[in-house]
Design a protein around this motif. Structure first.
Motif, PDB file in Angstrom:
ATOM      1  N   LYS A 108       0.812  -1.211   0.000  1.00  9.76           N
ATOM      2  CA  LYS A 108       0.000   0.000   0.000  1.00  9.76           C
ATOM      3  C   LYS A 108       0.849   1.265   0.000  1.00  9.76           C
ATOM      4  O   LYS A 108       0.545   2.249  -0.689  1.00  9.76           O
ATOM      5  N   GLY A 109       1.876   1.298   0.706  1.00  8.12           N
ATOM      6  CA  GLY A 109       2.660   2.532   0.785  1.00  8.12           C
ATOM      7  C   GLY A 109       3.384   2.836  -0.513  1.00  8.12           C
ATOM      8  O   GLY A 109       3.868   3.967  -0.706  1.00  8.12           O
ATOM      9  N   LYS A 110       3.530   1.893  -1.380  1.00  8.58           N
ATOM     10  CA  LYS A 110       4.282   2.069  -2.618  1.00  8.58           C
ATOM     11  C   LYS A 110       3.378   2.176  -3.847  1.00  8.58           C
ATOM     12  O   LYS A 110       3.841   2.176  -4.984  1.00  8.58           O
ATOM     13  N   ILE A 111       2.069   2.185  -3.662  1.00  4.48           N
ATOM     14  CA  ILE A 111       1.131   2.205  -4.795  1.00  4.48           C
ATOM     15  C   ILE A 111       1.044   3.605  -5.361  1.00  4.48           C
ATOM     16  O   ILE A 111       0.759   4.563  -4.630  1.00  4.48           O
ATOM     17  N   THR A 112       1.330   3.705  -6.667  1.00  2.59           N
ATOM     18  CA  THR A 112       1.127   4.966  -7.396  1.00  2.59           C
ATOM     19  C   THR A 112       0.112   4.707  -8.489  1.00  2.59           C
ATOM     20  O   THR A 112      -0.265   3.558  -8.772  1.00  2.59           O
ATOM     21  N   SER A 113      -0.272   5.806  -9.141  1.00  2.00           N
ATOM     22  CA  SER A 113      -1.266   5.689 -10.215  1.00  2.00           C
ATOM     23  C   SER A 113      -0.740   4.810 -11.335  1.00  2.00           C
ATOM     24  O   SER A 113      -1.434   3.916 -11.830  1.00  2.00           O
ATOM     25  N   ASP A 114       0.537   5.028 -11.734  1.00  4.94           N
ATOM     26  CA  ASP A 114       1.083   4.237 -12.843  1.00  4.94           C
ATOM     27  C   ASP A 114       1.189   2.765 -12.470  1.00  4.94           C
ATOM     28  O   ASP A 114       0.874   1.879 -13.278  1.00  4.94           O
ATOM     29  N   ILE A 115       1.700   2.542 -11.235  1.00  3.53           N
ATOM     30  CA  ILE A 115       1.873   1.137 -10.815  1.00  3.53           C
ATOM     31  C   ILE A 115       0.524   0.422 -10.781  1.00  3.53           C
ATOM     32  O   ILE A 115       0.379  -0.711 -11.256  1.00  3.53           O
ATOM     33  N   LEU A 116      -0.494   1.076 -10.228  1.00  2.00           N
ATOM     34  CA  LEU A 116      -1.801   0.436 -10.091  1.00  2.00           C
ATOM     35  C   LEU A 116      -2.417   0.138 -11.454  1.00  2.00           C
ATOM     36  O   LEU A 116      -2.888  -0.972 -11.715  1.00  2.00           O
TER      37      LEU A 116
END
Length: 729
Positions: A108-116
């Motif tokens: 969760k702490g590493k989730i960005t728009s691009d990654i998701l």
């Protein structure tokens, strides 16, 4: 425009849900529709009601912790990709999640728009590829299974074909040995003839039949064994057309030139393509049997001829030659219709059995003799068929009825007068005076019970009279109401009564220049009797409503079933009318008074009614005729005609038997038999009692009569009746 991707996010933390929602809502392509659930239970419910395209899953939920959460979702929806969104940044947990069925693991702490977005796209694309590979794998497996099954079936079929071929070859070998053995040992002649101009092959029985040796047949061809070489191509044509022949009758040739009457049963030999390459047949020598049959048939007095399936005559006996005057040689091998009917005959009862398989018995027909005279005959036709039931011809037996027909004509002329049939003395006396009565114009009164033929005699008088070209009008006076009889007889003029809108002629006018029959004249009312007296006296009448008299130009015949003389005495019939119509009186006897006519009339009605019904004439059995002669016929001739018609309707054969009689006649005959038996028993007892009393008093009639309580005259009559007078003497 592509459908939006349905995403289910199962997360109990509202902050995380809002974060993911903001990220996904900011993406324009592809578009996402996010649905959330706070607990595992709620998530499973949403999966059940509306399955998503992809699931984002937190492992730690209020109602489930760790990998069990993943397993619960993966078990419920195996075909939807699952991406773990967990706060736990642990490599072991990520590996376990991926092994448990997750497509990816995000912290969760590493989730960005691009990654998701990239992860979702990757998961969906991977799922699509996996599905395609799985479908291709399934399709490949299916095709492999099908191909394997086809190969196994083909292999099994090939194995069976090889085994069957081996069995067939073995059977053919055995069959060939068996056939060759039968060919050589058969007691009937067997011949094989090929189409390639090779000599025939014939077995030992055939050699004996034709008197040949082995050397003789080396150059022998099929046409050489036929007495008439032209028969061979005809024989081949029959087999080519029908495939085989059964009992083909033909004359074959012995080595010494003498003919042998034979029956050939043969079939075609075909190659693998079905082309006829030859013929094989079994020959039976029937010369002895044929000569015996000819001798037998030539000894009978009835004509006999036999026709084949084509209608050509194959046998013609001596009686047929004699009756028709046609030599046997001229009749053989020609169409029977041409021989016995002459040219132009299209139909015949002879051909019906061959077409329908039915037998004909005593069928009336007419043949034409050689001298062109017509020969009446009675036919019997039997249908001939081979073992398969196929028609191969007919045997026709016929009897010359010329003499019988001449005798019948003589009898008919003797006992028939116009349409009236009788040999009764009283009727014959009427026949003798009928022409004289017809020549006059006098009024005739015919008396007789119902059904005795009053109208028939009236028509006979009219047909013999000078008025025969005029009309014959019959009026049943009993069938017309009293209120209408006057207008019916005399007619009426317009305005005679309310409904008289136009003139109408009466029966007297309709019978002008002819004859009128006033049937049942005894039923006329007295007022009309008065008017009829004036008509007979003045030969004039007036239509109803008219004052102008009209001349009467008509012969009047009256008939009645009453005794008018007695009716006059009782006051029921006018005396003056009686004497005016009783100029010439004919009294017809009842049928029970002329029993000799019953058989004659019955035969006449059978012939007449059979013709009307379109049925062949039938014969009344002696048993039925005995019942008819013993019946008293209260309905007279009309009742006899009705009984004959009823029996013709219910009978189907050529004989009218007792069971065709009406039930009441059968019962009456039975009752009469019972009464006769009872009467015979009573008379036997009476005779025995008289004999015993006479013996007791030693023949003294006076004492015997006193003992029997009868007078001497009565005793004498009874002794005479029982033939006791001769015994006494």
């Amino acid at each position: 425009m592509p459908e939006p991707i349905q995403i289910l996010y199962i997360e109990d933390n509202p902050w995380d849900r809002r974060l993911i929602s903001r990220i996904l809502s900011a993406v324009r392509s592809p578009s996402f529709v996010l649905t959330t659930a706070e607990t595992l239970c709620e998530g499973l419910s949403r999966i059940q009601s509306d399955p998503p395209d992809i699931i984002l899953l937190d492992l730690n939920l209020p109602d489930s912790q760790g990998l069990s959460t993943l397993l619960a979702v993966a078990d419920r929806l195996t075909h939807v990709p699952i991406v773990i969104c967990s706060a736990t940044d642990d490599e072991d947990t990520a590996v376990q999640a991926l092994q448990g069925g997750a497509q990816d693991y995000l912290t969760k702490g590493k989730i960005t728009s691009d990654i998701l977005v990239r992860t979702i796209r990757y998961a969906l694309e991977r799922k699509r590829i996996e599905d395609s590979l799985l479908a291709a794998h399934d399709n490949l497996e299916r095709r492999v299974r099908e191909r394997t099954a086809d190969l196994e079936a083909a292999n099994e079929q090939l194995t069976e074909q090889i085994a069957e071929r081996c069995r067939i070859e073995e059977a053919l070998t055995k069959s060939e040995h068996k056939w060759r053995n039968l060919f050589e040992t058969s007691t009937d002649a067997v011949i094989i003839a090929l189409k390639d101009k090779t000599p025939i092959e014939i077995n030992r029985a055939g050699l004996e039949l034709f008197g040949f040796s082995e050397d003789d047949i080396s150059g022998l061809y099929p046409d050489a064994i036929f007495q008439d070489p032209k028969e061979w191509p005809l024989f081949r044509e029959q087999i080519d057309r029908r495939g085989s022949v059964k009992d083909y009758e033909v004359a074959l040739r012995h080595k010494n030139g003498t003919p042998r009457d034979c029956l050939i049963s043969a079939g075609a030999i075909r190659d693998r393509s079905g082309i006829v390459v030859g013929y094989q047949g079994i020959i039976k020598d029937v010369t002895t049997r044929q000569r015996f049959m000819e001798k037998t048939l030539n000894s009978v007095t009835d004509g006999v001829f036999i026709i084949d399936a084509t209608g050509k005559i194959t046998y013609f006996n001596a009686a047929a030659e004699r009756i028709l005057g046609i030599p046997r040689k001229d009749a053989l091998k020609r169409p029977f219709t041409e021989i016995i009917y002459g040219p132009g005959k299209k139909t015949s009862p002879v051909v019906q059995p061959c077409d329908t398989g039915l037998e004909l018995l005593d069928q009336a027909d007419e043949f034409i003799a050689h001298d062109k005279t017509i020969v009446p005959v009675s036919l019997c036709v039997s249908h001939l068929s081979d073992t398969s039931g196929r028609g191969i011809g007919s045997v026709v037996t016929f009897r010359d009825l010329t003499t019988i027909m001449e005798l019948k004509k003589e009898i008919d002329e003797k006992y028939t007068y116009l349409d009236i049939v009788s040999k009764n003395r009283r009727i014959r006396e009427i026949f003798n005076i009928l022409p004289a009565i017809a020549e006059s114009d006098s009024t005739v009164l015919i008396e007789g019970r119902s059904g005795t033929g009053k109208e028939l005699f009236s028509r006979a008088i009219h047909n013999l009279s000078p008025r025969r070209t005029g009309p014959f009008v019959a009026v049943n006076c009993a069938a017309i109401p009293d209120s209408l009889i006057e207008s019916e007889l005399f007619g009426y003029v317009k305005g005679a009564f309310t409904d008289a809108v136009r003139d109408k002629i009466g029966r007297f006018a309709a019978a002008a220049t002819g004859t009128i029959l006033l049937d049942e004249i005894g039923e006329l009312a007295k007022p009309l009797q008065v008017k009829l007296v004036r008509v007979l006296e003045q030969r004039q009448y007036e239509p109803l409503g008219s004052t102008v008299s009209r001349d009467l130009d008509v012969r009047i015949i009256c008939s009645t079933n009453r005794d008018l003389g007695m009716e006059v005495g009782l006051g029921n019939f006018r005396e003056d009318l009686y004497y005016r119509i009783n100029v010439i009186r004919i009294a017809l006897p009842e049928l029970r008074e002329r029993p000799e006519d019953i058989a004659l009339l019955a035969a006449h009605f059978v012939k007449k009614l059979s013709l009307r019904m379109g049925k062949p004439p039938q014969t009344i059995s002696d048993e039925v005729m005995d019942v008819l002669i013993g019946y008293d016929f209260p309905g007279n001739v009309r009742e006899l005609e009705n009984i004959i018609e009823r029996m013709l309707v219910v009978s189907s054969g050529g004989i009218i038997s007792r069971h065709h009689l009406p039930a009441e006649l059968i019962q009456k005959d039975t009752d009469d038999d019972d009464y006769s038996s009872f009467k015979d028993e009573i008379e036997g007892s009476e005779k025995k009692m008289i004999q015993e009393v006479l013996n007791r008093y030693k023949g003294n009639r006076g004492l015997a009569a006193r003992a029997l309580n009868i007078n001497r005259t009565t005793l004498w009559r009874k002794m005479q009746k029982h033939n006791l007078l001769d015994t006494e003497e």
